[in-house]
Write an enzyme that holds these catalytic residues in place. Structure first.
Site, PDB file in Angstrom:
ATOM      1  N   ASN A 142      -7.363  -1.338   5.834  1.00  0.00           N
ATOM      2  CA  ASN A 142      -7.051  -1.910   7.138  1.00  0.00           C
ATOM      3  C   ASN A 142      -5.553  -2.171   7.329  1.00  0.00           C
ATOM      4  O   ASN A 142      -5.086  -2.261   8.462  1.00  0.00           O
ATOM      5  CB  ASN A 142      -7.855  -3.226   7.260  1.00  0.00           C
ATOM      6  CG  ASN A 142      -7.308  -4.160   8.297  1.00  0.00           C
ATOM      7  OD1 ASN A 142      -7.547  -3.969   9.496  1.00  0.00           O
ATOM      8  ND2 ASN A 142      -6.557  -5.169   7.881  1.00  0.00           N
ATOM      9  N   SER A 202      -7.225   3.944  14.974  1.00  0.00           N
ATOM     10  CA  SER A 202      -6.954   3.322  16.278  1.00  0.00           C
ATOM     11  C   SER A 202      -7.369   4.310  17.355  1.00  0.00           C
ATOM     12  O   SER A 202      -7.272   5.523  17.151  1.00  0.00           O
ATOM     13  CB  SER A 202      -5.462   3.021  16.423  1.00  0.00           C
ATOM     14  OG  SER A 202      -5.175   2.649  17.756  1.00  0.00           O
ATOM     15  N   TYR A 227       3.043   5.682  16.007  1.00  0.00           N
ATOM     16  CA  TYR A 227       1.775   5.002  15.699  1.00  0.00           C
ATOM     17  C   TYR A 227       0.603   5.964  15.954  1.00  0.00           C
ATOM     18  O   TYR A 227      -0.319   6.067  15.131  1.00  0.00           O
ATOM     19  CB  TYR A 227       1.655   3.746  16.566  1.00  0.00           C
ATOM     20  CG  TYR A 227       0.435   2.897  16.293  1.00  0.00           C
ATOM     21  CD1 TYR A 227       0.378   2.050  15.190  1.00  0.00           C
ATOM     22  CD2 TYR A 227      -0.652   2.912  17.166  1.00  0.00           C
ATOM     23  CE1 TYR A 227      -0.732   1.253  14.949  1.00  0.00           C
ATOM     24  CE2 TYR A 227      -1.765   2.120  16.941  1.00  0.00           C
ATOM     25  CZ  TYR A 227      -1.813   1.290  15.828  1.00  0.00           C
ATOM     26  OH  TYR A 227      -2.922   0.503  15.595  1.00  0.00           O
ATOM     27  N   ALA A 228       0.665   6.689  17.086  1.00  0.00           N
ATOM     28  CA  ALA A 228      -0.404   7.638  17.416  1.00  0.00           C
ATOM     29  C   ALA A 228      -0.529   8.711  16.341  1.00  0.00           C
ATOM     30  O   ALA A 228      -1.636   9.030  15.880  1.00  0.00           O
ATOM     31  CB  ALA A 228      -0.134   8.276  18.780  1.00  0.00           C
ATOM     32  N   ALA A 229       0.607   9.275  15.924  1.00  0.00           N
ATOM     33  CA  ALA A 229       0.574  10.325  14.899  1.00  0.00           C
ATOM     34  C   ALA A 229       0.005   9.770  13.592  1.00  0.00           C
ATOM     35  O   ALA A 229      -0.809  10.418  12.916  1.00  0.00           O
ATOM     36  CB  ALA A 229       1.982  10.872  14.670  1.00  0.00           C
ATOM     37  N   SER A 230       0.408   8.534  13.256  1.00  0.00           N
ATOM     38  CA  SER A 230      -0.047   7.954  11.988  1.00  0.00           C
ATOM     39  C   SER A 230      -1.555   7.721  11.994  1.00  0.00           C
ATOM     40  O   SER A 230      -2.225   7.900  10.980  1.00  0.00           O
ATOM     41  CB  SER A 230       0.693   6.642  11.711  1.00  0.00           C
ATOM     42  OG  SER A 230       0.216   5.586  12.540  1.00  0.00           O
ATOM     43  N   LYS A 231      -2.105   7.337  13.157  1.00  0.00           N
ATOM     44  CA  LYS A 231      -3.533   7.029  13.223  1.00  0.00           C
ATOM     45  C   LYS A 231      -4.388   8.281  13.417  1.00  0.00           C
ATOM     46  O   LYS A 231      -5.526   8.349  12.936  1.00  0.00           O
ATOM     47  CB  LYS A 231      -3.789   6.011  14.336  1.00  0.00           C
ATOM     48  CG  LYS A 231      -3.186   4.621  14.052  1.00  0.00           C
ATOM     49  CD  LYS A 231      -3.814   3.962  12.831  1.00  0.00           C
ATOM     50  CE  LYS A 231      -3.420   2.496  12.695  1.00  0.00           C
ATOM     51  NZ  LYS A 231      -4.083   1.835  11.560  1.00  0.00           N
ATOM     52  N   VAL A 274       0.811  -1.228   0.000  1.00  0.00           N
ATOM     53  CA  VAL A 274       0.000   0.000   0.000  1.00  0.00           C
ATOM     54  C   VAL A 274       0.845   1.279   0.000  1.00  0.00           C
ATOM     55  O   VAL A 274       0.312   2.374  -0.169  1.00  0.00           O
ATOM     56  CB  VAL A 274      -1.006   0.046   1.183  1.00  0.00           C
ATOM     57  CG1 VAL A 274      -2.059  -1.032   1.059  1.00  0.00           C
ATOM     58  CG2 VAL A 274      -0.292  -0.005   2.529  1.00  0.00           C
TER      59      VAL A 274
HETATM   60  N1  LIG Z   1      -4.914  -5.381  16.967  1.00  0.00           N
HETATM   61  C1  LIG Z   1      -5.155  -4.296  17.649  1.00  0.00           C
HETATM   62  O1  LIG Z   1      -5.149  -4.297  18.868  1.00  0.00           O
HETATM   63  C2  LIG Z   1      -5.489  -3.020  16.909  1.00  0.00           C
HETATM   64  C3  LIG Z   1      -5.976  -1.922  17.624  1.00  0.00           C
HETATM   65  C4  LIG Z   1      -6.275  -0.746  16.970  1.00  0.00           C
HETATM   66  C5  LIG Z   1      -6.105  -0.673  15.595  1.00  0.00           C
HETATM   67  N2  LIG Z   1      -5.626  -1.749  14.919  1.00  0.00           N
HETATM   68  C6  LIG Z   1      -5.445  -1.603  13.461  1.00  0.00           C
HETATM   69  O2  LIG Z   1      -6.125  -2.645  12.803  1.00  0.00           O
HETATM   70  C7  LIG Z   1      -5.472  -2.933  11.554  1.00  0.00           C
HETATM   71  C8  LIG Z   1      -5.241  -4.440  11.453  1.00  0.00           C
HETATM   72  O3  LIG Z   1      -4.409  -4.858  12.510  1.00  0.00           O
HETATM   73  P1  LIG Z   1      -4.263  -6.383  12.980  1.00  0.00           P
HETATM   74  O4  LIG Z   1      -4.382  -6.382  14.432  1.00  0.00           O
HETATM   75  O5  LIG Z   1      -5.142  -7.254  12.170  1.00  0.00           O
HETATM   76  O6  LIG Z   1      -2.721  -6.622  12.637  1.00  0.00           O
HETATM   77  P2  LIG Z   1      -2.011  -7.580  11.607  1.00  0.00           P
HETATM   78  O7  LIG Z   1      -2.505  -8.979  11.767  1.00  0.00           O
HETATM   79  O8  LIG Z   1      -0.548  -7.317  11.729  1.00  0.00           O
HETATM   80  O9  LIG Z   1      -2.538  -7.054  10.190  1.00  0.00           O
HETATM   81  C9  LIG Z   1      -1.958  -6.044   9.463  1.00  0.00           C
HETATM   82  C10 LIG Z   1      -2.034  -6.429   7.993  1.00  0.00           C
HETATM   83  O10 LIG Z   1      -1.513  -5.357   7.201  1.00  0.00           O
HETATM   84  C11 LIG Z   1      -0.739  -5.906   6.148  1.00  0.00           C
HETATM   85  N3  LIG Z   1       0.287  -4.939   5.734  1.00  0.00           N
HETATM   86  C12 LIG Z   1       1.285  -4.424   6.506  1.00  0.00           C
HETATM   87  N4  LIG Z   1       2.045  -3.594   5.770  1.00  0.00           N
HETATM   88  C13 LIG Z   1       1.500  -3.586   4.518  1.00  0.00           C
HETATM   89  C14 LIG Z   1       1.826  -2.928   3.304  1.00  0.00           C
HETATM   90  N5  LIG Z   1       2.882  -2.085   3.224  1.00  0.00           N
HETATM   91  N6  LIG Z   1       1.050  -3.146   2.213  1.00  0.00           N
HETATM   92  C15 LIG Z   1       0.002  -3.993   2.283  1.00  0.00           C
HETATM   93  N7  LIG Z   1      -0.369  -4.628   3.402  1.00  0.00           N
HETATM   94  C16 LIG Z   1       0.382  -4.440   4.491  1.00  0.00           C
HETATM   95  C17 LIG Z   1      -0.116  -7.177   6.731  1.00  0.00           C
HETATM   96  O11 LIG Z   1       0.103  -8.163   5.759  1.00  0.00           O
HETATM   97  P3  LIG Z   1       1.477  -8.325   4.948  1.00  0.00           P
HETATM   98  O12 LIG Z   1       2.573  -8.118   5.945  1.00  0.00           O
HETATM   99  O13 LIG Z   1       1.427  -9.666   4.342  1.00  0.00           O
HETATM  100  O14 LIG Z   1       1.426  -7.253   3.900  1.00  0.00           O
HETATM  101  C18 LIG Z   1      -1.221  -7.678   7.673  1.00  0.00           C
HETATM  102  O15 LIG Z   1      -2.051  -8.608   7.015  1.00  0.00           O
HETATM  103  C19 LIG Z   1      -4.179  -2.103  11.550  1.00  0.00           C
HETATM  104  O16 LIG Z   1      -4.368  -0.931  10.795  1.00  0.00           O
HETATM  105  C20 LIG Z   1      -4.000  -1.760  13.022  1.00  0.00           C
HETATM  106  O17 LIG Z   1      -3.252  -0.570  13.209  1.00  0.00           O
HETATM  107  C21 LIG Z   1      -5.324  -2.921  15.528  1.00  0.00           C
END
Ligand SMILES: NC(=O)c1ccc[n+]([C@@H]2O[C@H](COP(=O)([O-])OP(=O)(O)OC[C@H]3O[C@@H](n4cnc5c(N)ncnc54)[C@H](OP(=O)(O)O)[C@@H]3O)[C@@H](O)[C@H]2O)c1
Length: 250
Positions: A89, A141, A155-159, A63
């Site tokens: 996402n 987030s 992370y905070a700034a990005s979100k 992305v």
């Molecule tokens: N889990 C939490 O507690 C939490 C809380 C608040 C917000 N969030 C947000 O929810 C979203 C999903 O998080 P998650 O918990 O499901 O974590 P995750 O399992 O690490 O999922 C993140 C996904 O993003 C993909 N990704 C990372 N860099 C990428 C890139 N440059 N291009 C394309 N895809 C990319 C990864 O796949 P690849 O590495 O294969 O590309 C992975 O499938 C994130 O935005 C996270 O910040 C999560």
């Protein structure tokens, strides 16, 4: 079956929230495009969807690469005829106090979490404006968008930027029939919410003490909210950044 015959893109769909959301849309009749970098994990998501009787395709994309994101959207429209819903996402996490954080870590987090959502929005909006309709849900987030936590500055700034971008883009595009909102979750039941060296039991104990609801969010809970925001049931929701964090920001 709120998404029958619709075409839905989910980025970061090979794991965690993205996989759960992709399965949720497919379970309600959508054709899902699972996008991300790792082909194997995306294909696993497609297999799970197909095993449940749904339709899905895996397309690899980074992305942070504008040309690759543009290609992804072009391919979806060419193969499936349209793009009805996009869930942006894909994201990464990095901890580190502001004074100590290596500049490369800062740049990487901003590049994936903020520029990645910007590029996706840019190309998705163009396709949706051309067809006169579409819905986008960005995953921000609660950290950054709603609360601040020491040691999580990049992370905070990005979100926080994702939250602001969501509301700006929502205002710019609702007149063209494109509805844009965000969800800001607190800690969820995925690997991302585990601290270095922490087990799931450690995390459960920490969250029991620190979060008003006393537990992490279940993937079904975030999926239900994302599907609701993408559905006609939320037709009047524009530029919302819906906090889903078990009371942390209350
Ligand atoms: N889990 C939490 O507690 C939490 C809380 C608040 C917000 N969030 C947000 O929810 C979203 C999903 O998080 P998650 O918990 O499901 O974590 P995750 O399992 O690490 O999922 C993140 C996904 O993003 C993909 N990704 C990372 N860099 C990428 C890139 N440059 N291009 C394309 N895809 C990319 C990864 O796949 P690849 O590495 O294969 O590309 C992975 O499938 C994130 O935005 C996270 O910040 C999560």
């Amino acid at each position: 079956m709120r998404f029958t015959d619709m075409v839905v893109l989910v980025t970061g769909a090979g794991t965690g929230v993205g996989r759960a959301v992709a399965r949720g849309f497919a379970g309600e009749g959508a054709t899902v495009v699972a996008a991300g970098r790792g082909r194997e994990s995306l294909e696993q998501t497609v297999k799970l969807i197909e095993a449940g009787g749904g339709r899905a395709a895996a397309i690899t994309v980074d992305v942070t690469d504008s040309a690759a994101v543009a290609r992804l959207i072009r391919e979806i429209v060419a193969r499936f005829g349209r793009l009805d819903v996009a869930v942006n996402n894909a994201g990464i996490f990095a901890a580190g106090a502001v004074a100590d954080m290596p500049e490369e870590d800062w740049a990487r987090v901003l590049q994936v979490n903020t520029t990645g959502v910007f590029l996706a929005l840019k190309h998705e909006i163009a396709a949706m404006r051309a067809q006169g309709s579409g819905v986008i849900v960005n995953i921000a987030s609660n950290i950054g968008a709603h609360i601040r936590v020491p040691g999580v500055g990049a992370y905070a700034a990005s979100k926080a930027a994702v939250s602001a971008l969501t509301r700006t883009a929502a205002l710019e595009n609702i007149g063209a029939g494109v509805r844009i909102n965000a969800v800001s979750p607190g800690p969820l039941d995925t690997a991302m919410s585990l601290r270095p060296g922490e087990t799931e039991d450690d995390r459960a104990a920490r969250v029991r003490e620190s979060l008003p609801i006393g537990r992490v969010g279940a993937l079904d809970e975030i999926t239900g909210t994302v599907l609701w925001l993408a559905s006609d049931d939320a037709g009047f929701a524009v530029g919302l950044d819906l906090v889903l964090d078990g009371g942390a920001s209350a």
